[in-house]
Design a protein around this motif. Sequence first.
Motif, PDB file in Angstrom:
ATOM      1  N   TYR A 370       0.829  -1.217   0.000  1.00 27.31           N
ATOM      2  CA  TYR A 370       0.000   0.000   0.000  1.00 27.31           C
ATOM      3  C   TYR A 370       0.859   1.261   0.000  1.00 27.31           C
ATOM      4  CZ  TYR A 370      -2.457   3.853   2.234  1.00 27.31           C
ATOM      5  OH  TYR A 370      -2.929   5.094   2.548  1.00 27.31           O
ATOM      6  N   LEU A 371       1.857   1.325   0.888  1.00 23.93           N
ATOM      7  CA  LEU A 371       2.716   2.511   0.938  1.00 23.93           C
ATOM      8  C   LEU A 371       3.481   2.700  -0.367  1.00 23.93           C
ATOM      9  CD1 LEU A 371       4.426   2.860   4.447  1.00 23.93           C
ATOM     10  CD2 LEU A 371       2.626   4.262   3.432  1.00 23.93           C
ATOM     11  N   TYR A 372       3.888   1.590  -0.969  1.00 21.62           N
ATOM     12  CA  TYR A 372       4.592   1.655  -2.249  1.00 21.62           C
ATOM     13  C   TYR A 372       3.691   2.297  -3.312  1.00 21.62           C
ATOM     14  CZ  TYR A 372       7.422   0.087  -6.240  1.00 21.62           C
ATOM     15  OH  TYR A 372       8.191   0.038  -7.378  1.00 21.62           O
ATOM     16  N   ALA A 373       2.416   1.903  -3.333  1.00 24.96           N
ATOM     17  CA  ALA A 373       1.475   2.472  -4.294  1.00 24.96           C
ATOM     18  C   ALA A 373       1.263   3.963  -4.043  1.00 24.96           C
ATOM     19  CB  ALA A 373       0.144   1.725  -4.223  1.00 24.96           C
ATOM     20  N   HIS A 376       4.813   5.712  -4.897  1.00 26.38           N
ATOM     21  CA  HIS A 376       5.243   5.529  -6.287  1.00 26.38           C
ATOM     22  C   HIS A 376       4.029   5.202  -7.153  1.00 26.38           C
ATOM     23  CE1 HIS A 376       9.279   5.471  -4.584  1.00 26.38           C
ATOM     24  NE2 HIS A 376       8.862   4.548  -3.750  1.00 26.38           N
ATOM     25  N   PRO A 377       3.109   6.166  -7.287  1.00 25.76           N
ATOM     26  CA  PRO A 377       1.827   5.884  -7.950  1.00 25.76           C
ATOM     27  C   PRO A 377       1.954   5.521  -9.426  1.00 25.76           C
ATOM     28  CG  PRO A 377       2.091   8.237  -7.542  1.00 25.76           C
ATOM     29  CD  PRO A 377       3.194   7.545  -6.804  1.00 25.76           C
ATOM     30  N   HIS A 378       3.059   5.884 -10.063  1.00 24.08           N
ATOM     31  CA  HIS A 378       3.194   5.620 -11.491  1.00 24.08           C
ATOM     32  C   HIS A 378       3.945   4.318 -11.777  1.00 24.08           C
ATOM     33  CE1 HIS A 378       1.547   9.564 -12.035  1.00 24.08           C
ATOM     34  NE2 HIS A 378       2.559  10.140 -11.397  1.00 24.08           N
ATOM     35  N   LYS A 379       4.310   3.607 -10.721  1.00 20.52           N
ATOM     36  CA  LYS A 379       5.048   2.357 -10.908  1.00 20.52           C
ATOM     37  C   LYS A 379       4.124   1.156 -10.697  1.00 20.52           C
ATOM     38  CE  LYS A 379       9.536   4.280 -10.044  1.00 20.52           C
ATOM     39  NZ  LYS A 379      10.917   4.005  -9.663  1.00 20.52           N
ATOM     40  N   ARG A 380       4.525   0.044 -11.271  1.00 24.90           N
ATOM     41  CA  ARG A 380       3.731  -1.176 -11.153  1.00 24.90           C
ATOM     42  C   ARG A 380       3.618  -1.584  -9.692  1.00 24.90           C
ATOM     43  NH1 ARG A 380       5.510  -7.004 -12.048  1.00 24.90           N
ATOM     44  NH2 ARG A 380       3.577  -8.172 -12.326  1.00 24.90           N
ATOM     45  N   ARG A 381       2.434  -1.900  -9.259  1.00 28.66           N
ATOM     46  CA  ARG A 381       2.207  -2.273  -7.861  1.00 28.66           C
ATOM     47  C   ARG A 381       2.827  -3.623  -7.543  1.00 28.66           C
ATOM     48  NH1 ARG A 381      -3.860  -0.192  -6.247  1.00 28.66           N
ATOM     49  NH2 ARG A 381      -3.426   2.012  -6.625  1.00 28.66           N
ATOM     50  N   GLY A 385      -0.992 -11.135  -4.580  1.00 28.63           N
ATOM     51  CA  GLY A 385      -2.032 -12.152  -4.685  1.00 28.63           C
ATOM     52  C   GLY A 385      -3.120 -11.963  -3.651  1.00 28.63           C
ATOM     53  N   LEU A 386      -3.120 -10.806  -2.985  1.00 23.24           N
ATOM     54  CA  LEU A 386      -4.137 -10.475  -1.989  1.00 23.24           C
ATOM     55  C   LEU A 386      -4.730  -9.107  -2.335  1.00 23.24           C
ATOM     56  CD1 LEU A 386      -2.255 -11.449   1.272  1.00 23.24           C
ATOM     57  CD2 LEU A 386      -4.290 -12.593   0.389  1.00 23.24           C
ATOM     58  N   PRO A 387      -6.003  -8.901  -2.045  1.00 25.72           N
ATOM     59  CA  PRO A 387      -6.587  -7.593  -2.351  1.00 25.72           C
ATOM     60  C   PRO A 387      -6.069  -6.513  -1.413  1.00 25.72           C
ATOM     61  CG  PRO A 387      -8.156  -8.944  -1.128  1.00 25.72           C
ATOM     62  CD  PRO A 387      -6.974  -9.820  -1.421  1.00 25.72           C
ATOM     63  N   LEU A 388      -5.834  -5.326  -1.956  1.00 24.19           N
ATOM     64  CA  LEU A 388      -5.571  -4.170  -1.101  1.00 24.19           C
ATOM     65  C   LEU A 388      -6.910  -3.677  -0.552  1.00 24.19           C
ATOM     66  CD1 LEU A 388      -2.853  -2.066  -2.953  1.00 24.19           C
ATOM     67  CD2 LEU A 388      -2.588  -3.475  -0.916  1.00 24.19           C
ATOM     68  N   LEU A 389      -6.871  -3.128   0.648  1.00 22.92           N
ATOM     69  CA  LEU A 389      -8.131  -2.697   1.275  1.00 22.92           C
ATOM     70  C   LEU A 389      -8.727  -1.503   0.555  1.00 22.92           C
ATOM     71  CD1 LEU A 389      -7.023  -3.170   4.946  1.00 22.92           C
ATOM     72  CD2 LEU A 389      -8.662  -4.553   3.693  1.00 22.92           C
ATOM     73  N   TRP A 390      -7.888  -0.688  -0.021  1.00 17.69           N
ATOM     74  CA  TRP A 390      -8.360   0.428  -0.836  1.00 17.69           C
ATOM     75  C   TRP A 390      -7.293   0.722  -1.871  1.00 17.69           C
ATOM     76  CZ3 TRP A 390      -7.418   0.875   4.377  1.00 17.69           C
ATOM     77  CH2 TRP A 390      -6.221   1.505   4.722  1.00 17.69           C
ATOM     78  N   THR A 391      -7.664   1.321  -2.961  1.00 16.83           N
ATOM     79  CA  THR A 391      -6.722   1.525  -4.057  1.00 16.83           C
ATOM     80  C   THR A 391      -6.552   2.976  -4.433  1.00 16.83           C
ATOM     81  OG1 THR A 391      -8.517   1.131  -5.632  1.00 16.83           O
ATOM     82  CG2 THR A 391      -7.126  -0.747  -5.064  1.00 16.83           C
ATOM     83  N   SER A 392      -7.438   3.839  -3.953  1.00 14.63           N
ATOM     84  CA  SER A 392      -7.337   5.251  -4.340  1.00 14.63           C
ATOM     85  C   SER A 392      -6.339   5.963  -3.442  1.00 14.63           C
ATOM     86  CB  SER A 392      -8.697   5.917  -4.214  1.00 14.63           C
ATOM     87  OG  SER A 392      -9.165   5.863  -2.888  1.00 14.63           O
TER      88      SER A 392
END
Length: 392
Positions: A370-373, A376-381, A385-392
């Motif tokens: 999550y912190l990586y996303a 680094h929002p423009h990089k590949r997550r 294999g598990l859902p993130l709790l939120w993506t925005s």
Amino acid sequence: LIIFSLCLGLTFLSGFFHMNKSSRMSNSHKELLIPTAPCRAKTNVMFLKTHKTASSTVLNILFRFAERYNLTVALPAGQLLHLGYPRAFLAHFVEDFEAVGPNYNIMCNHLRFNPSEVQKVMAANTFYFSILRNPIPLLESSYIYFKNNAPAFRSSKDVNEFLASPRKFYHPADHRQNIYARNIMWFDFGYDNNAKDDTEYTQAVLEEIEHNFHLILIADYFDESMVLLKHILCWDLDDVIYFKLNSRSQDTVQTLTAQSQEQIKVWCSLDWKLYLHFNQSFWRRIEETIGLEVLEKEVDHLRTRQKELMETCLLEQGAVGKDHIRSKGLLPFQSGAANILGYNLKQGLDNRTLRACQKMVMPELQYTSYLYAVQHPHKRRKQLGLPLLWTS
């Protein structure tokens, strides 16, 4: 005085007002360990995350602190979930190191300590700390958790059989795969976990660790450690509140015989010396900074606050086994023969409270991803294999 709004509808009274003192790793410990009042919180922090020492809980505390105060975390590059472990750390294991340079605030993912490379990433006034655990319960915990990783564990029936004759299962050719089976803390600090236990050598290592780290905490006294850390970093109580993460169910704990317990002191003698030395220094730090009387009061306060948050956030008021975790986004990584516990959150929480509670119980891999996303929002997550709790 700066007032920070706590997502759980309470407020933080920040202790962010002391004279900032720059310090390299070689600076006097007094400068960093005994803050002068009034004080301002230290926000450049490097935590050496050791294995099976409650370090995942510390990582969660540091991640939440970083988010709360908009700090930059030195996260693993690309698809890595650790900073190159078990290889000795190199600066390029950090995402965007070439662009950011020595300007990260927080470093806390698993790495094998390599001070010259860490200093390339972290600011000159960074506070360095780590945590140790009694090697007796540590070895038993490692045996269960890394049962499938270490050949020495995999080929033995149980922990007592392994300890009855460690060298029967621990072969020199497998030493890289067997790092979890002997002196794992010594290895995490960057040293040879199969080194001969020579007094001159071990003393030199202990002195070097004292030189490189401003504070070593003790997992066996975790609440006391958090209170001490709060004082030395000049943080607020809510900055060190936690729910225990990455713990396992009691039914996966194997009982060590008295003979096995004594054998651990011999088999892991380097870790044993490390623990004894810094357990002593930990209690000296307590006396030098706050004293036992204040410590006891603040530990009670921390536990009361923790209980309040558990009542606010948690459905069962405690951790549950892996098969009872309702949200797969909150499922911790499962390893070896351990049943790693997690949490269920109450239904009907308002959005801000829900988000705050989610972060307190978020497992290490999900929080790293999550912190990586976020950073680094423009990089590949990172692919978990598990859902993130939120993506925005």
